[in-house]
Design a protein around this motif. Structure first.
Motif, mmCIF file in Angstrom:
data_model
loop_
_atom_site.group_PDB
_atom_site.id
_atom_site.type_symbol
_atom_site.label_atom_id
_atom_site.label_comp_id
_atom_site.label_asym_id
_atom_site.label_seq_id
_atom_site.Cartn_x
_atom_site.Cartn_y
_atom_site.Cartn_z
ATOM 1 N N ASN A 8 -5.684 4.362 8.589
ATOM 2 C CA ASN A 8 -6.667 4.498 7.510
ATOM 3 C C ASN A 8 -7.185 3.117 7.096
ATOM 4 O O ASN A 8 -6.700 2.088 7.565
ATOM 5 N N ILE A 66 0.819 -1.207 0.000
ATOM 6 C CA ILE A 66 0.000 0.000 0.000
ATOM 7 C C ILE A 66 0.856 1.261 0.000
ATOM 8 O O ILE A 66 1.918 1.302 0.588
ATOM 9 N N GLU A 124 -6.936 1.489 4.349
ATOM 10 C CA GLU A 124 -6.014 0.630 3.609
ATOM 11 C C GLU A 124 -5.205 -0.237 4.581
ATOM 12 O O GLU A 124 -4.995 -1.421 4.343
ATOM 13 N N PHE A 125 -4.773 0.363 5.680
ATOM 14 C CA PHE A 125 -4.012 -0.446 6.628
ATOM 15 C C PHE A 125 -4.929 -1.368 7.442
ATOM 16 O O PHE A 125 -4.538 -2.476 7.812
ATOM 17 N N THR A 153 7.662 2.926 4.997
ATOM 18 C CA THR A 153 6.567 2.543 5.890
ATOM 19 C C THR A 153 5.363 3.433 5.577
ATOM 20 O O THR A 153 5.470 4.649 5.652
ATOM 21 N N PRO A 154 4.236 2.844 5.208
ATOM 22 C CA PRO A 154 3.077 3.684 4.884
ATOM 23 C C PRO A 154 2.354 4.171 6.146
ATOM 24 O O PRO A 154 2.555 3.627 7.232
ATOM 25 N N TYR A 155 1.522 5.186 5.977
ATOM 26 C CA TYR A 155 0.653 5.637 7.067
ATOM 27 C C TYR A 155 -0.334 4.508 7.358
ATOM 28 O O TYR A 155 -0.681 3.739 6.479
ATOM 29 N N PHE A 156 -0.763 4.429 8.613
ATOM 30 C CA PHE A 156 -1.542 3.226 8.999
ATOM 31 C C PHE A 156 -2.896 3.525 9.641
ATOM 32 O O PHE A 156 -3.672 2.607 9.878
ATOM 33 N N VAL A 178 -5.087 -4.517 5.793
ATOM 34 C CA VAL A 178 -3.907 -5.358 6.035
ATOM 35 C C VAL A 178 -4.107 -6.147 7.333
ATOM 36 O O VAL A 178 -3.888 -7.358 7.387
ATOM 37 N N LEU A 235 2.935 -5.778 7.273
ATOM 38 C CA LEU A 235 2.881 -5.896 5.811
ATOM 39 C C LEU A 235 3.611 -7.164 5.358
ATOM 40 O O LEU A 235 3.192 -7.842 4.416
ATOM 41 N N PRO A 285 8.543 1.611 12.672
ATOM 42 C CA PRO A 285 8.095 1.564 14.068
ATOM 43 C C PRO A 285 8.354 0.195 14.699
ATOM 44 O O PRO A 285 8.385 -0.812 14.003
ATOM 45 N N THR A 339 0.976 2.631 17.834
ATOM 46 C CA THR A 339 1.598 2.401 16.528
ATOM 47 C C THR A 339 2.026 0.937 16.378
ATOM 48 O O THR A 339 2.832 0.445 17.163
ATOM 49 N N PRO A 340 1.491 0.251 15.393
ATOM 50 C CA PRO A 340 1.884 -1.157 15.212
ATOM 51 C C PRO A 340 3.240 -1.266 14.512
ATOM 52 O O PRO A 340 3.768 -0.273 14.010
ATOM 53 N N ALA A 341 3.800 -2.465 14.495
ATOM 54 C CA ALA A 341 5.012 -2.729 13.725
ATOM 55 C C ALA A 341 4.585 -2.834 12.263
ATOM 56 O O ALA A 341 4.462 -3.921 11.699
ATOM 57 N N VAL A 342 4.338 -1.679 11.650
ATOM 58 C CA VAL A 342 3.712 -1.603 10.320
ATOM 59 C C VAL A 342 4.423 -2.492 9.303
ATOM 60 O O VAL A 342 3.783 -3.264 8.576
ATOM 61 N N THR A 343 5.751 -2.378 9.249
ATOM 62 C CA THR A 343 6.509 -3.141 8.256
ATOM 63 C C THR A 343 6.310 -4.644 8.444
ATOM 64 O O THR A 343 6.073 -5.373 7.476
#
Lengths: 359, 359
Positions: free
Chosen positions: B33, A2, B35-36, B28-31, B39, B243, A196, B236-240
């Protein structure tokens, strides 16, 4: 994946450099050995230098989000004999209040609005406090406090001075010795511009003396400090982010030190603010950091609509606010691997959006 | 970058696939929203399917190491009215005992050696327990328990059955419905072959009913469950890694499902064990998982020396044990993106080391 082709101006995650992303693309190495201990030591040394921590300070590396850094500091350093003055200038100050409540720490919910607290001596309630807790930068509204003035107040009243610097480190000046700060909380995905998942706590010798036994395995600072002696953590660390942190600290040094990073962020923040002057947007507060610009629409447009339109029409992501501020303000980050050229994309988008020619 | 050209056979971190590493190389995208959220929902759905969780089960995504998953489960699901039977077959069983002690949970430290507990009914102390806690695979010695037998025992005695599956998921079979498991704890850097930093807790409707208020912000399951309704986490999650988890779950599905992953791990584990038969090494336990082979030298060589020599002479990393087992056993992981060709490097190294021709 994304949002790969979006321009990101959100305050965490922020834009990472190619160099850091390349480290993220490697196999995760084994970490229970001297080679990884050296990585930890390098990260600790670099962080201590960056915040000018006094001799004998230590860093705790927690695999967790920033909130875990905030909560673990309260758990490990405060107890039932404490009375904390918690600065509450927005959502993150409010989170410290919640943390104190949750752990039965006596505290005062010191609500403030639109002040940098340079006159904290006058404004603060007149009680006997044992500690002062503040988010150096209240990210929820984009608001920087006067760390030196607060440090002088803390020193005069012999308070343990705890500073959450999560979203201002690397973009705004922080000097533990100059501001007499005892504890600094940092996080990977803000000014450090890493993914993060890693939060760091810097403890001065004075703070180290306060570390007590806690009813927690994962947040037991004594355990982290013991393991830290040999460059290790009690539980599996965020190995990849630690390696990225090592690379990032070296990058900052190579580029001219943290002072250069701060100068660069300041220059970009000022460039952005200067170049949107003709648009119907005004600064939300006079105490803005270099890390971020917080804007209020002056033409009656809802902030949330602007955020959505920028994303939909220009592939530019800025950050909305929650709750009652949803339609009042939006935030633009200058943290991370920012350049004027990258910032121009947002400036141009805003001009096009308002149909105003850029001067 | 450390160890880039080493062959890794350590049980976490494990070898990742190119596809997963590529995701780690992205911005790392914004999360916050939709879209995340999608995921998160995809990760939840994939995990629930993988462990065959009963209808209505939920997943909690914690940005933290596996120990945080273990500790938070005890904190959120057990209280002073509980009496836990904790299986203690090694270091990780011991950790659950420590966690119960730390949080004042009445428990029995059920020490076991070299058994898969298929006869738990006979072996277990005869007390009235409210829950049964086990590390499906005791990674410290490489030892798999009989999850079905233990589940039948838990069901018969109406125990909440908590299973740490951190180091056996994806390589050994786990079926929550078949084994009547109430809670599964998983982690990113073992069989899922992602970087460390994410731990996941699967809660069945029966476990969800037990979730209580806790004195913690970061480990407050109720908060995670509320946010989870819209595919978000409180912090804040471990976004990467999220994904990468989404990509990995899709990869497993595309390659033939978790059954295929398990078959593949089994094949490689058997291939390795078969091909070192002529060397002076014997299996430490008859209850070995597909995830790992645990070996004891039979010629008097110290296990730790073998570990060091393999690293120094062959750039091959296997895993030593700590404490008294330091010289008795070493561990070889088959988790992650393993192939027979990759495993041959270790098999050949061991033959060269012992100066024995490979048959």
């Amino acid at each position: 994946m994304i949002y790969e082709d979006y321009y990101i101006f959100t305050p965490g995650p922020v834009k990472m450099s190619e160099e850091i992303m390349e480290v993220g693309a490697k196999q995760t190495p084994y970490f229970r050995n001297c080679e990884f201990s050296d990585v930890t030591f390098a990260c600790e040394k670099g962080l201590l230098e960056m915040v000018n921590a006094p001799e004998g300070s230590k860093v705790i590396f927690l695999t967790a989000s920033g909130t875990a850094g905030m909560e673990s500091v309260v758990m490990n350093l405060l107890n039932k004999d404490d009375n904390a003055l918690v600065v509450h200038g927005g959502g993150f100050g409010g989170r410290f209040v919640e943390i104190c409540k949750t752990h039965d720490i006596v505290h005062t919910d010191f609500k403030v609005t639109n002040t940098n607290l340079s006159d904290i001596e006058t404004l603060a309630p007149k009680e006997n406090y044992s500690s002062l807790i503040v988010n150096a930068h209240e990210t929820s509204v984009g608001h920087l406090y006067d760390l030196n003035a607060m440090g002088a107040y803390a020193k005069k009243n012999n308070l343990l001075y705890i500073v959450d610097a999560i979203s201002m480190l690397v973009t705004d000046p922080l000097d533990m010795q100059e501001s007499a700060i005892d504890v600094v909380i940092a996080s990977s995905q803000k000014g450090l511009a890493l993914p993060p998942g890693l939060t760091m706590v810097v403890l001065t010798p004075r703070a180290l003396e306060k570390v007590q036994d806690v009813k927690s395995l994962y947040f037991n600072f004594k355990d982290y400090l013991n393991n830290g002696e040999r460059g290790q953590t009690p539980y599996t660390p965020a190995v990849t982010i630690m390696l990225q942190l090592e690379a990032r600290l070296a990058q900052i040094k190579r580029r001219g030190g943290v002072e250069q990073s701060i100068r660069s962020a300041k220059e970009i923040a000022e460039y952005f603010r200067e170049n949107i002057k003709t648009l119907p947007l005004k600064a939300y507060t006079p105490f803005m950091p270099n890390a971020m610009t917080t804007l209020t629409p002056t033409d009656g447009k809802a902030a949330m609509d602007i955020v959505n339109d920028l994303e939909d029409k220009y592939k530019v992501m800025v950050c909305p606010n929650g709750g009652e501020q949803r339609d009042l303000i939006f935030r633009v980050s200058h943290m991370g691997d920012m350049t004027k050229a990258y910032t121009d994309v947002l400036i141009d988008a805003l001009h096009d959006y308002y149909q105003v020619d850029r001067v």
